[in-house]
Structure formats: C-alpha cells, structure tokens
Write an enzyme that holds these catalytic residues in place. Structure first.
Site, PDB file in Angstrom:
ATOM      1  N   VAL A  21       0.827  -1.211   0.000  1.00 33.92           N
ATOM      2  CA  VAL A  21       0.000   0.000   0.000  1.00 33.92           C
ATOM      3  C   VAL A  21       0.866   1.267   0.000  1.00 33.92           C
ATOM      4  CG1 VAL A  21      -1.852   1.234   1.194  1.00 33.92           C
ATOM      5  CG2 VAL A  21      -1.820  -1.261   1.238  1.00 33.92           C
TER       6      VAL A  21
ATOM      7  N   LYS B 105     -13.666  -5.495  10.033  1.00 30.95           N
ATOM      8  CA  LYS B 105     -14.186  -4.383   9.217  1.00 30.95           C
ATOM      9  C   LYS B 105     -15.651  -4.104   9.556  1.00 30.95           C
ATOM     10  CE  LYS B 105     -11.134  -5.547   5.397  1.00 30.95           C
ATOM     11  NZ  LYS B 105     -10.955  -6.477   4.277  1.00 30.95           N
TER      12      LYS B 105
HETATM   13  N1  LIG Z   1      -2.468  -4.936   0.804  1.00 34.69           N
HETATM   14  C1  LIG Z   1      -3.727  -4.581   0.663  1.00 34.69           C
HETATM   15  O1  LIG Z   1      -4.344  -4.823  -0.384  1.00 34.69           O
HETATM   16  C2  LIG Z   1      -4.436  -3.853   1.776  1.00 34.69           C
HETATM   17  C3  LIG Z   1      -5.763  -3.407   1.576  1.00 34.69           C
HETATM   18  C4  LIG Z   1      -6.405  -2.703   2.602  1.00 34.69           C
HETATM   19  C5  LIG Z   1      -5.736  -2.480   3.794  1.00 34.69           C
HETATM   20  N2  LIG Z   1      -4.461  -2.953   3.958  1.00 34.69           N
HETATM   21  C6  LIG Z   1      -3.798  -2.690   5.246  1.00 34.69           C
HETATM   22  O2  LIG Z   1      -2.733  -1.787   5.010  1.00 34.69           O
HETATM   23  C7  LIG Z   1      -1.655  -2.056   5.907  1.00 34.69           C
HETATM   24  C8  LIG Z   1      -0.387  -2.297   5.079  1.00 34.69           C
HETATM   25  O3  LIG Z   1      -0.583  -3.426   4.249  1.00 34.69           O
HETATM   26  P1  LIG Z   1       0.496  -3.837   3.145  1.00 34.69           P
HETATM   27  O4  LIG Z   1      -0.143  -4.902   2.336  1.00 34.69           O
HETATM   28  O5  LIG Z   1       1.040  -2.635   2.450  1.00 34.69           O
HETATM   29  O6  LIG Z   1       1.652  -4.494   4.045  1.00 34.69           O
HETATM   30  P2  LIG Z   1       3.116  -4.925   3.618  1.00 34.69           P
HETATM   31  O7  LIG Z   1       3.230  -4.983   2.129  1.00 34.69           O
HETATM   32  O8  LIG Z   1       3.464  -6.130   4.398  1.00 34.69           O
HETATM   33  O9  LIG Z   1       4.033  -3.702   4.096  1.00 34.69           O
HETATM   34  C9  LIG Z   1       4.150  -3.382   5.435  1.00 34.69           C
HETATM   35  C10 LIG Z   1       5.109  -2.218   5.588  1.00 34.69           C
HETATM   36  O10 LIG Z   1       5.117  -1.843   6.957  1.00 34.69           O
HETATM   37  C11 LIG Z   1       6.450  -1.594   7.355  1.00 34.69           C
HETATM   38  N3  LIG Z   1       6.513  -1.722   8.818  1.00 34.69           N
HETATM   39  C12 LIG Z   1       6.155  -2.778   9.606  1.00 34.69           C
HETATM   40  N4  LIG Z   1       6.313  -2.463  10.912  1.00 34.69           N
HETATM   41  C13 LIG Z   1       6.752  -1.188  10.948  1.00 34.69           C
HETATM   42  C14 LIG Z   1       7.098  -0.280  11.989  1.00 34.69           C
HETATM   43  N5  LIG Z   1       6.994  -0.638  13.269  1.00 34.69           N
HETATM   44  N6  LIG Z   1       7.502   0.967  11.646  1.00 34.69           N
HETATM   45  C15 LIG Z   1       7.591   1.340  10.360  1.00 34.69           C
HETATM   46  N7  LIG Z   1       7.307   0.544   9.317  1.00 34.69           N
HETATM   47  C16 LIG Z   1       6.878  -0.707   9.628  1.00 34.69           C
HETATM   48  C17 LIG Z   1       7.250  -2.617   6.586  1.00 34.69           C
HETATM   49  O11 LIG Z   1       8.592  -2.188   6.556  1.00 34.69           O
HETATM   50  P3  LIG Z   1       9.716  -2.970   5.714  1.00 34.69           P
HETATM   51  O12 LIG Z   1       9.402  -2.621   4.266  1.00 34.69           O
HETATM   52  O13 LIG Z   1      10.980  -2.387   6.156  1.00 34.69           O
HETATM   53  O14 LIG Z   1       9.537  -4.423   6.014  1.00 34.69           O
HETATM   54  C18 LIG Z   1       6.547  -2.545   5.228  1.00 34.69           C
HETATM   55  O15 LIG Z   1       7.086  -1.491   4.435  1.00 34.69           O
HETATM   56  C19 LIG Z   1      -2.089  -3.243   6.747  1.00 34.69           C
HETATM   57  O16 LIG Z   1      -2.687  -2.795   7.921  1.00 34.69           O
HETATM   58  C20 LIG Z   1      -3.169  -3.912   5.884  1.00 34.69           C
HETATM   59  O17 LIG Z   1      -4.090  -4.632   6.646  1.00 34.69           O
HETATM   60  C21 LIG Z   1      -3.803  -3.620   2.983  1.00 34.69           C
END
Ligand SMILES: NC(=O)c1ccc[n+]([C@@H]2O[C@H](COP(=O)([O-])OP(=O)(O)OC[C@H]3O[C@@H](n4cnc5c(N)ncnc54)[C@H](OP(=O)(O)O)[C@@H]3O)[C@@H](O)[C@H]2O)c1
Length: 420
Positions: free
Chosen positions: A17, A199
């Site tokens: 995201v 949700k």
């Molecule tokens: N993916 C979707 O389609 C989607 C849709 C709706 C909502 N969401 C929500 O959006 C959020 C992000 O999802 P995502 O899919 O983008 O996750 P992701 O691809 O796993 O990325 C997570 C990111 O968070 C960073 N991170 C983790 N812990 C951290 C901390 N303590 N401080 C700073 N950075 C930290 C990670 O850093 P590193 O890069 O260094 O590992 C990574 O860049 C989640 O809550 C998810 O439920 C996702």
C-alpha cells in the site's frame, strides 16, 4: 487566496500500500500533497524511491512540525496504534488502512479524536477502493438504513469463486490464492472471518452508531466449506459467499453477523467474484444500492487513501453522526436464522436445538440439515464451527418471532423420534 491546505506527509510503511501511494501521489500533483519522509522497519531493503526519503526512526516523522499528516500503512497493529495516537497527540491528521488496529482500539480512537480534535480517516480499511465509510457517514440517514450486506474480504471471495467456477476443493483454491498473492502465508485472519468481522465492527458504527468489539460479533469464515457444500449450493441454484450482514428489526434493534451465505444468482452479491468486494445497502425510498470494486491491492487501496488526503485539504472529519447526533442502535440477540448445516456425524450437531427442520439428509458421508436456529444458539455455542461442521445462512435468512409463527409444520417431530 489559498483554499486548500498544503499536505506534508509522513508515511509509515512502504509495502504494497505504501509504495502504491507513493506512485499514485506522483501522478496527482494537483492534490498539493508531498511525502517528506517514509518510516520503514528494515533499513537494508532496496526501495523504488530515493534513499534520502527513508528512515527507521519514527520520531523523524512524529516530531517534525512541518509534517501535518501521518499516513499509517504498516502491517503491525500494535505499532500502528502507537503511531496513530502519538500523531494525533502531536496535532497531526492521520490516515490509516489498518483494519485490525482500528477494530481492536475503536473506542480509544474515538476518545482520542474527540480529545485532540484531529481528523482520523480510514476509508481504505474496509472495502479498499469502495467509498463506503464516507457514504454511510454522510448519505444514509439513521432511520432509513434498513440493511447492509457486504463482501469485505477479497481472499475468501477469491477462494469461493474458484471452488465454484473451477470445482477446486478448499485446499486447492487456498493454494491458488496464495500463489497469486490474494492470501497471506498465514491466511487465518482472512479464512476464519476475523478480517471481515474486524471491518464489520466499524462499518456498524458508521451505519448504525453501534460500538462492538470483534469478539462481540457472531462470525466465522469459510474454513469448513467443502466441495460438497458447493455442489449442494449449485443444485439449489445458489452460490456461497462470506457475507457480513446487518438488518434493522421491527423493534429498531439490529441483527448483525458475518457468516457464509447462500446467495441467489440475481443477488447483487453474486456478481462479486474473485478478489472484488461489494456492498448492498437497502434504505427507505432509495431501495437497493450496490457498491462494487477492488477490495485489496496496491493502487485500489492507495486510491482510497488519496481520497482521504483530498478530504483532509478541507479538514474533513468523521462526525460519527449515528453515534453522537442520533440515538445509536443496539445489537439484538432476539431473532432467528434460517440455515443449512452440513456435518460428518450426527453427534456433532444438536438437531434438538433447532426451532424447525425442513430438510434432513442422512448420506453415508456428508449429512446436512436445513432449518431454523435461534441467534442465541449461535452466540452461546460453538458446535456450528467445530468438527468440520459447516453452517451457511439461507437467502433472506434473518427471521423474527412473527415470521416463525406462520411457518408450515416441519419434520421436527419426526426427527425427534428418528434413530440417527
Ligand atoms: N495490501 C492490501 O491490499 C491492503 C488493503 C487494505 C488495507 N491494507 C492494510 O494496510 C496495511 C499495510 O498493508 P500492506 O499490504 O502494504 O503491508 P506490507 O506490504 O506487508 O508492508 C508493510 C510495511 O510496513 C512496514 N513496517 C512494519 N512495521 C513497521 C514499523 N513498526 N515501523 C515502520 N514501518 C513498519 C514494513 O517495513 P519494511 O518494508 O521495512 O519491512 C513494510 O514497508 C495493513 O494494515 C493492511 O491490513 C492492505
């Protein structure tokens, strides 16, 4: 005269995201929003953005007076809560997509918003690209919202679609979802219904002013749905979907749950395939309305965040109208659900707890019953999600006492005397 404020963003997370938002903002210069700093966890990862943008020190964002908006899109709910609350305390607006964090801490987040008077927007957290939260908040009057039915989890919808369209069994469909990136390596939160129920908690607040914890909702996922259930659904002219539901009852209270459901082919939700999400709202005078769109993915999710950022330019805040400006609705336990239940062994299903049974099949492998259970039975017992018992709600499955009284006599009496 400057009518819209300049947004200087501190972005937490540069995964699916976060990186999506970075790219989307590059293509929308008119928004007047710039990312000043990105906080990530692992400094060693290669990023598709200038190295100077990144830090692992959260205070470089949270304590920077120039940053007026924090966008939080990390995958750690506890850290997300700490970031979001500190940001609001430090007089920054916040946009988040972390549905788990929002569901777990909703009451505290409401208090924090009132105390700090900061905007906290999270359109991306439910239905990703579908603009449902602001619509519930702004468009639907308290008295007129009759019901909401929604598919809000793309992974489970993808798995069910494949079980139906390609006759895959649950395990094969889950594997395919993982291979295509629609399911996490640990899919528990999705397939066991936690994500959809998370949700649903805050959609219930925006729709009806109801505050509930996920643990206060009756829910399950699709983990017990078998290829045999899919075959029976097809025979009966249905599809199976994981549906989050809320319906206003005649006493003004609200029946709500997240359960697998048989869906007729002319139901709008049957149109929602694969990783897509959909919401059907039924309200007075306007009748049914259907929202449809991608419920996950980099750009679809970023598009909802973009819309929140755009709203922040004119200091938009959720007013939680149904909660603060109307009499909030209450959840009800006082209704019945028409269900199909399939199982391996009669000892796992207390048929005597059914109010009525209209169909019973005693096949040598999988057996099933169709009948009516009180909602309290589902709330107070777990037999319906244990020992591979699969419970699926029938179309128009929410019934009230007055509906039950006019039902035809059933085979219940026969069952009570039957040797099983
Ligand atoms: N993916 C979707 O389609 C989607 C849709 C709706 C909502 N969401 C929500 O959006 C959020 C992000 O999802 P995502 O899919 O983008 O996750 P992701 O691809 O796993 O990325 C997570 C990111 O968070 C960073 N991170 C983790 N812990 C951290 C901390 N303590 N401080 C700073 N950075 C930290 C990670 O850093 P590193 O890069 O260094 O590992 C990574 O860049 C989640 O809550 C998810 O439920 C996702």
């Amino acid at each position: 005269m400057q009518t819209h404020k300049q947004l200087t963003i501190g972005l937490f997370g540069f995964g699916v995201v976060g990186e999506g938002l970075y790219k989307v903002l590059q293509q929308t210069p008119s928004l007047n929003a710039t990312i000043k700093k990105v906080c990530i966890k692992n400094a060693k990862k290669t990023r598709n953005a200038p190295a100077a943008l990144f830090t692992t020190d959260k205070n470089k964002l949270l304590l920077d007076p120039e940053i007026n908006v924090i966008v939080e899109v990390i995958d750690d709910a506890d850290a997300a809560f700490s970031i979001v609350t500190t940001a609001m305390q430090n007089e920054k607006s916040v946009v988040s997509a972390s549905k788990k964090m929002i569901a777990e801490h909703f009451a505290e987040l409401l208090i924090m918003q009132r105390a700090t008077r900061q905007s906290f927007l999270y359109e991306a957290a439910a239905g990703a690209s579908i603009p449902i939260i602001r619509n519930l908040e702004e468009y639907y009057d308290n008295d007129l919202l009759h019901s909401m039915r929604a598919i809000v989890n793309g992974s489970t919808n993808f798995i069910l679609t494949k079980m139906f369209s390609e006759n895959l069994d649950y395990g094969q469909a889950l594997l395919l979802a993982r291979q295509l990136g629609y399911a996490e390596s640990d899919p528990t939160l999705d397939v066991e219904g936690f994500d959809a129920a998370n949700k649903w908690t805050f959609l219930l607040t925006h729709g009806y002013g109801i505050i509930t914890k996920t643990s206060g909702l009756v829910f399950t996922g699709i983990q017990n749905i078998s290829i045999r259930d899919a075959a029976i659904a097809k025979e009966k002219g249905y599809e199976i979907k994981l549906v989050a539901q809320a319906k206003k009852l005649s006493d003004g209270k609200v029946a709500a749950f997240v359960l697998p459901q048989f869906v007729q082919h002319d139901d709008h939700l049957s149109f929602v395939k694969n990783e897509y999400n959909g919401v059907v709202i039924e309200s007075g005078f306007s009748d049914k309305q259907f929202f449809y769109g991608k419920g996950a993915g980099s750009f679809p999710t970023a598009s909802a965040i973009l819309s929140d950022l755009s709203a922040l330019r004119y200091d938009y805040k959720y007013e939680y109208k149904k909660l603060y400006h109307h009499t909030p609705h209450e959840l009800s336990d006082d209704f019945y659900v028409r269900v199909y239940v399939s199982f391996d062994d009669f000892k796992h299903v207390p048929l005597e707890h059914f109010k009525y049974i209209s169909e019973l099949h005693k096949g040598s492998e999988r057996k099933f019953a169709v009948g009516i259970l009180s909602f309290k039975e589902l709330k107070e017992n777990n037999w319906w999600k244990e020992h591979h018992v699969s419970l699926i709600v029938l179309p128009d499955g929410i019934l009230e006492e007055s509906d039950i009284n006019i039902l035809e006599p059933t085979v219940l009496a026969e069952i009570q005397t039957m040797e099983l």
